[in-house]
Design an enzyme around this catalytic site. Structure first.
Site, PDB file in Angstrom:
ATOM      1  N   CYS A   1     -64.738  86.394   1.672  1.00 17.23           N
ATOM      2  CA  CYS A   1     -63.631  87.361   1.717  1.00 17.23           C
ATOM      3  C   CYS A   1     -63.722  88.446   0.656  1.00 17.23           C
ATOM      4  O   CYS A   1     -62.985  89.431   0.728  1.00 17.23           O
ATOM      5  CB  CYS A   1     -62.296  86.628   1.578  1.00 17.23           C
ATOM      6  SG  CYS A   1     -62.073  85.342   2.822  1.00 17.23           S
TER       7      CYS A   1
ATOM      8  N   HIS B   1     -56.921  90.522   8.213  1.00 11.18           N
ATOM      9  CA  HIS B   1     -57.931  90.200   7.193  1.00 11.18           C
ATOM     10  C   HIS B   1     -59.312  90.150   7.824  1.00 11.18           C
ATOM     11  O   HIS B   1     -59.860  89.075   8.082  1.00 11.18           O
ATOM     12  CB  HIS B   1     -57.561  88.866   6.552  1.00 11.18           C
ATOM     13  CG  HIS B   1     -58.546  88.343   5.560  1.00 11.18           C
ATOM     14  ND1 HIS B   1     -59.385  89.151   4.815  1.00 11.18           N
ATOM     15  CD2 HIS B   1     -58.834  87.059   5.184  1.00 11.18           C
ATOM     16  CE1 HIS B   1     -60.138  88.391   4.020  1.00 11.18           C
ATOM     17  NE2 HIS B   1     -59.818  87.127   4.238  1.00 11.18           N
TER      18      HIS B   1
ATOM     19  N   CYS C   1     -58.855  85.516  -2.824  1.00 12.08           N
ATOM     20  CA  CYS C   1     -59.485  84.196  -2.880  1.00 12.08           C
ATOM     21  C   CYS C   1     -60.733  84.237  -2.011  1.00 12.08           C
ATOM     22  O   CYS C   1     -60.905  85.133  -1.181  1.00 12.08           O
ATOM     23  CB  CYS C   1     -58.526  83.108  -2.411  1.00 12.08           C
ATOM     24  SG  CYS C   1     -57.879  83.325  -0.731  1.00 12.08           S
TER      25      CYS C   1
ATOM     26  N   GLY D   1     -63.570  81.702   0.214  1.00 12.74           N
ATOM     27  CA  GLY D   1     -63.936  80.401   0.760  1.00 12.74           C
ATOM     28  C   GLY D   1     -65.004  79.709  -0.071  1.00 12.74           C
ATOM     29  O   GLY D   1     -65.844  80.366  -0.673  1.00 12.74           O
TER      30      GLY D   1
END
Length: 417
Positions: free
Chosen positions: A115, A371, A401, A403
């Site tokens: 991300c 997103h 954040c 993954g």
């Protein structure tokens, strides 16, 4: 230019200079942003980009970069694409750049840190400029989530699985959100109330036209699922915001991950989305020579790791780490773009860091806008700088954040006041 150079030397010699004063200096070697644009964000699998391939979206946005900036493509030395789901992204960015009008001497590459890939691409280009390896480059983040996900298909090797943290890297993102909700007692009500606010802010921003200066129209083709007929469409606005969303309506949505818990839902989690965003960076001295408008100064970015099972709280670690590097506090930050992967992690970060919610995600976040994994890092820069211009504010902080248990944060100074 000579005056700026002298001021730079004097500033380095001046002791006890505050963090805010230091980052707002203007020096010839600064890395600056001269263009920050994005596509509309479209609903995954059923939106305006559902039949569009990654290569065409990247190509279309790169053409817009040339058109909007009026830059000579020969000046762009490197282009970096942040992307998560497409294993052929390195081929895609190279071919798309060549087709868009960049010469074959302009290099290209792709990066993937889930991300944060868009911010990672921005950091990579900025670092090359800062080190003098290149003078000018483009960071682009793009994701076609309609094409499918990025789950690990097979378990890791048995030796790797002996590590619990390593095994936890395979946890679905929804499971990690439920972990955060349970471990830190983030209630379903708190998550739904946060999500409702995100939708309402996005609705207000969209109605007021606040997104208009960051979005460029993209023309593509959409296929009718019943007839198979293709028609040409031009997308001009985000498809994610659902006008009229309330806490009451969200509280009726069923849990999305019942195997792991009952707090995260399709209403308080980020949307599955297609989209892209691009950032044009160069040295300040180069921008001045080329008569490019300087929108902002890139200050820096950093990354950190944490337990994969609670990956969502990554920003709560990355943000203090980044601010500490520049002797800043959250009081010095004017606008914050924190990715709303899930309401659980967003509420946790607000509570833990003591973030003033009124200056965070002013136009809504990923819950309302979407997103697109690889694009979020660059999309946040576009949106955050646009909001800084609207409010005539200076300092922008972005964070997300990541993954597998990481967090990243970036820092920028708006110069259009």
């Amino acid at each position: 230019m000579a005056t700026e150079r002298l001021n730079s030397i004097l500033n380095h010699l001046t002791p006890n200079k505050s963090g805010l004063s230091a980052i707002t200096q203007k020096n010839p070697d600064d890395v600056v942003i001269t263009l920050a644009i994005r596509t509309p964000l479209a609903k995954g699998f059923r939106g305006g980009f559902k039949d569009t391939q990654l290569d065409y979206l990247v190509y279309s946005l790169l053409k817009k970069v040339i058109q909007k900036s009026n830059i000579d493509p020969q000046m762009v030395e490197d282009i970096c694409l942040g992307n998560v789901n497409d294993g052929k992204a390195a081929y895609t960015i190279r071919a798309a750049a060549l087709a868009a009008g960049f010469p074959n001497v302009s290099a290209a590459s792709s990066v993937n840190r889930f991300c944060s890939s868009g911010l990672k691409a921005t950091q990579d280009i900025a670092n090359q400029i800062s080190l003098g390896n290149i003078e000018c480059g483009i960071a682009i983040g793009a994701e076609m989530m309609s094409a499918g996900g990025d789950r690990v298909a097979q378990p890791f090797h048995e030796e790797i699985l002996k590590s619990q943290d390593a095994a936890d890297c395979m946890q679905p993102m929804g499971q990690t959100s439920e972990n955060v909700g349970k471990d830190f007692d983030i209630s379903r009500e708190a998550q739904d109330r946060f999500a409702a606010e995100s939708y309402q802010r996005a609705e207000r921003a969209q109605k007021a036209g606040w997104f208009d200066d960051e979005i460029v129209p993209i023309t593509t083709k959409v296929k009718d699922p019943k007839s198979g007929e293709e028609k040409e469409v031009t997308l001009t606005k985000d498809e994610g915001p659902r006008w009229g969303t309330t806490y009451e309506s969200l509280s009726k949505v069923r849990p999305a991950f019942p195997d792991y818990g009952d707090r995260s839902t399709g209403g308080n989690s980020s949307q599955v989305t297609d989209g892209a965003a691009a950032i044009l960076l160069m040295k300040r001295s180069t921008a001045m020579k080329m008569n490019q408008p300087i929108l902002a100064k890139y200050i820096g970015a950093t990354v950190t790791g944490l337990a994969p099972r609670i990956m969502g709280i990554g920003p709560s670690l990355a943000i203090p780490k980044l601010l500490g590097k520049y002797n800043l506090t959250l009081d010095d930050i004017d606008i914050i773009e924190l990715n709303e992967a899930f309401a659980s992690m967003a509420v946790y970060c607000i509570n833990t860091l003591g973030i003033d919610h009124s200056k965070m995600n002013v136009r809504g976040g990923a819950i309302a806008l979407g997103h697109p994994l690889g694009a979020t890092g660059t999309r946040q820069i576009c949106t955050g700088l646009s909001e800084c211009r609207r409010q005539k504010k200076k300092v922008l902080l972005t964070s997300m954040c990541i993954g597998t248990g990481q967090g990243m944060a970036g820092l920028f100074v708006n110069e259009v006041l």
